[in-house]
Scaffold this motif. Structure first.
Motif, PDB file in Angstrom:
ATOM      1  N   TRP A   1     -12.636  63.143  27.052  1.00 42.96           N
ATOM      2  CA  TRP A   1     -13.446  64.339  26.805  1.00 42.96           C
ATOM      3  C   TRP A   1     -14.789  64.265  27.550  1.00 42.96           C
ATOM      4  O   TRP A   1     -15.852  64.215  26.946  1.00 42.96           O
ATOM      5  N   PRO A   2     -14.781  64.318  28.886  1.00 38.76           N
ATOM      6  CA  PRO A   2     -16.039  64.239  29.642  1.00 38.76           C
ATOM      7  C   PRO A   2     -16.962  65.421  29.361  1.00 38.76           C
ATOM      8  O   PRO A   2     -18.187  65.301  29.497  1.00 38.76           O
ATOM      9  N   GLU A   3     -16.404  66.556  28.969  1.00 39.12           N
ATOM     10  CA  GLU A   3     -17.208  67.742  28.708  1.00 39.12           C
ATOM     11  C   GLU A   3     -18.117  67.591  27.481  1.00 39.12           C
ATOM     12  O   GLU A   3     -19.028  68.400  27.276  1.00 39.12           O
ATOM     13  N   LEU A   4     -17.928  66.552  26.679  1.00 35.94           N
ATOM     14  CA  LEU A   4     -18.726  66.366  25.467  1.00 35.94           C
ATOM     15  C   LEU A   4     -19.988  65.534  25.691  1.00 35.94           C
ATOM     16  O   LEU A   4     -20.851  65.472  24.813  1.00 35.94           O
ATOM     17  N   VAL A   5     -20.105  64.906  26.865  1.00 36.40           N
ATOM     18  CA  VAL A   5     -21.313  64.126  27.174  1.00 36.40           C
ATOM     19  C   VAL A   5     -22.513  65.064  27.176  1.00 36.40           C
ATOM     20  O   VAL A   5     -22.480  66.143  27.782  1.00 36.40           O
ATOM     21  N   GLY A   6     -23.558  64.667  26.458  1.00 35.83           N
ATOM     22  CA  GLY A   6     -24.768  65.484  26.350  1.00 35.83           C
ATOM     23  C   GLY A   6     -24.807  66.317  25.083  1.00 35.83           C
ATOM     24  O   GLY A   6     -25.839  66.883  24.729  1.00 35.83           O
ATOM     25  N   GLY A   7     -23.691  66.378  24.373  1.00 39.95           N
ATOM     26  CA  GLY A   7     -23.623  67.133  23.117  1.00 39.95           C
ATOM     27  C   GLY A   7     -23.925  66.248  21.919  1.00 39.95           C
ATOM     28  O   GLY A   7     -24.141  65.040  22.043  1.00 39.95           O
ATOM     29  N   LYS A   8     -23.915  66.838  20.749  1.00 40.18           N
ATOM     30  CA  LYS A   8     -24.178  66.106  19.507  1.00 40.18           C
ATOM     31  C   LYS A   8     -22.961  65.280  19.112  1.00 40.18           C
ATOM     32  O   LYS A   8     -21.825  65.745  19.182  1.00 40.18           O
ATOM     33  N   GLY A   9     -23.206  64.056  18.679  1.00 40.21           N
ATOM     34  CA  GLY A   9     -22.151  63.101  18.401  1.00 40.21           C
ATOM     35  C   GLY A   9     -21.143  63.529  17.353  1.00 40.21           C
ATOM     36  O   GLY A   9     -19.934  63.432  17.574  1.00 40.21           O
ATOM     37  N   PHE A  10     -21.610  64.001  16.196  1.00 44.71           N
ATOM     38  CA  PHE A  10     -20.667  64.345  15.133  1.00 44.71           C
ATOM     39  C   PHE A  10     -19.915  65.631  15.451  1.00 44.71           C
ATOM     40  O   PHE A  10     -18.744  65.774  15.077  1.00 44.71           O
ATOM     41  N   ALA A  11     -20.541  66.533  16.176  1.00 40.91           N
ATOM     42  CA  ALA A  11     -19.830  67.736  16.632  1.00 40.91           C
ATOM     43  C   ALA A  11     -18.747  67.333  17.629  1.00 40.91           C
ATOM     44  O   ALA A  11     -17.626  67.853  17.585  1.00 40.91           O
ATOM     45  N   ALA A  12     -19.060  66.390  18.507  1.00 44.86           N
ATOM     46  CA  ALA A  12     -18.082  65.901  19.473  1.00 44.86           C
ATOM     47  C   ALA A  12     -16.899  65.262  18.756  1.00 44.86           C
ATOM     48  O   ALA A  12     -15.742  65.497  19.117  1.00 44.86           O
ATOM     49  N   ALA A  13     -17.173  64.476  17.729  1.00 47.68           N
ATOM     50  CA  ALA A  13     -16.099  63.836  16.972  1.00 47.68           C
ATOM     51  C   ALA A  13     -15.168  64.877  16.356  1.00 47.68           C
ATOM     52  O   ALA A  13     -13.943  64.726  16.383  1.00 47.68           O
ATOM     53  N   SER A  14     -15.733  65.943  15.834  1.00 45.20           N
ATOM     54  CA  SER A  14     -14.920  67.011  15.242  1.00 45.20           C
ATOM     55  C   SER A  14     -14.031  67.678  16.284  1.00 45.20           C
ATOM     56  O   SER A  14     -12.847  67.933  16.041  1.00 45.20           O
ATOM     57  N   ILE A  15     -14.605  67.948  17.463  1.00 44.69           N
ATOM     58  CA  ILE A  15     -13.834  68.571  18.550  1.00 44.69           C
ATOM     59  C   ILE A  15     -12.684  67.662  18.973  1.00 44.69           C
ATOM     60  O   ILE A  15     -11.551  68.112  19.152  1.00 44.69           O
ATOM     61  N   ILE A  16     -12.963  66.380  19.123  1.00 46.18           N
ATOM     62  CA  ILE A  16     -11.939  65.418  19.537  1.00 46.18           C
ATOM     63  C   ILE A  16     -10.776  65.421  18.550  1.00 46.18           C
ATOM     64  O   ILE A  16      -9.610  65.498  18.933  1.00 46.18           O
ATOM     65  N   GLU A  17     -11.085  65.363  17.262  1.00 44.35           N
ATOM     66  CA  GLU A  17     -10.028  65.325  16.248  1.00 44.35           C
ATOM     67  C   GLU A  17      -9.257  66.643  16.167  1.00 44.35           C
ATOM     68  O   GLU A  17      -8.078  66.640  15.830  1.00 44.35           O
ATOM     69  N   LEU A  18      -9.909  67.745  16.498  1.00 47.57           N
ATOM     70  CA  LEU A  18      -9.204  69.031  16.545  1.00 47.57           C
ATOM     71  C   LEU A  18      -8.273  69.113  17.755  1.00 47.57           C
ATOM     72  O   LEU A  18      -7.177  69.670  17.665  1.00 47.57           O
ATOM     73  N   GLU A  19      -8.716  68.561  18.878  1.00 55.38           N
ATOM     74  CA  GLU A  19      -7.936  68.645  20.112  1.00 55.38           C
ATOM     75  C   GLU A  19      -6.820  67.607  20.206  1.00 55.38           C
ATOM     76  O   GLU A  19      -5.899  67.769  20.997  1.00 55.38           O
ATOM     77  N   ASN A  20      -6.914  66.535  19.423  1.00 56.07           N
ATOM     78  CA  ASN A  20      -5.847  65.533  19.391  1.00 56.07           C
ATOM     79  C   ASN A  20      -5.704  65.042  17.953  1.00 56.07           C
ATOM     80  O   ASN A  20      -6.486  64.213  17.493  1.00 56.07           O
ATOM     81  N   ARG A  21      -4.709  65.560  17.271  1.00 59.19           N
ATOM     82  CA  ARG A  21      -4.515  65.238  15.853  1.00 59.19           C
ATOM     83  C   ARG A  21      -4.067  63.794  15.627  1.00 59.19           C
ATOM     84  O   ARG A  21      -4.007  63.326  14.489  1.00 59.19           O
TER      85      ARG A  21
END
Length: 71
Positions: A12-32
């Motif tokens: 998930w290179p597009e998440l660099v620079g974003g908020k950590g816990f928001a990134a974690a949520s996106i990752i878990e949504l995109e790969n269950r």
């Protein structure tokens, strides 16, 4: 990006620079199949490779500083 050893999205290179816990949520949504774990950059971690884990490395301000990848 995908890794033939692991199901689903693996980077998930597009998440660099974003908020950590928001990134974690996106990752878990995109790969269950994974659990995203937020850690401060430099924290010691195990070196074993796991298809169900993504380290989300953040700075002291909780901003993602490295590309999160399965492993």
């Amino acid at each position: 990006m995908t890794d033939s050893r692991c199901p689903g999205k693996t980077s998930w290179p597009e998440l660099v620079g974003g908020k950590g816990f928001a990134a974690a949520s996106i990752i878990e949504l995109e790969n269950r199949h994974v659990r995203a774990i937020v850690l401060e950059d430099g924290t010691p971690v195990t070196k074993d490779y796991r298809c169900d884990r993504v380290w989300v490395w953040v700075n002291k301000d909780r901003i993602v500083v490295r590309t999160p990848v399965v492993g």
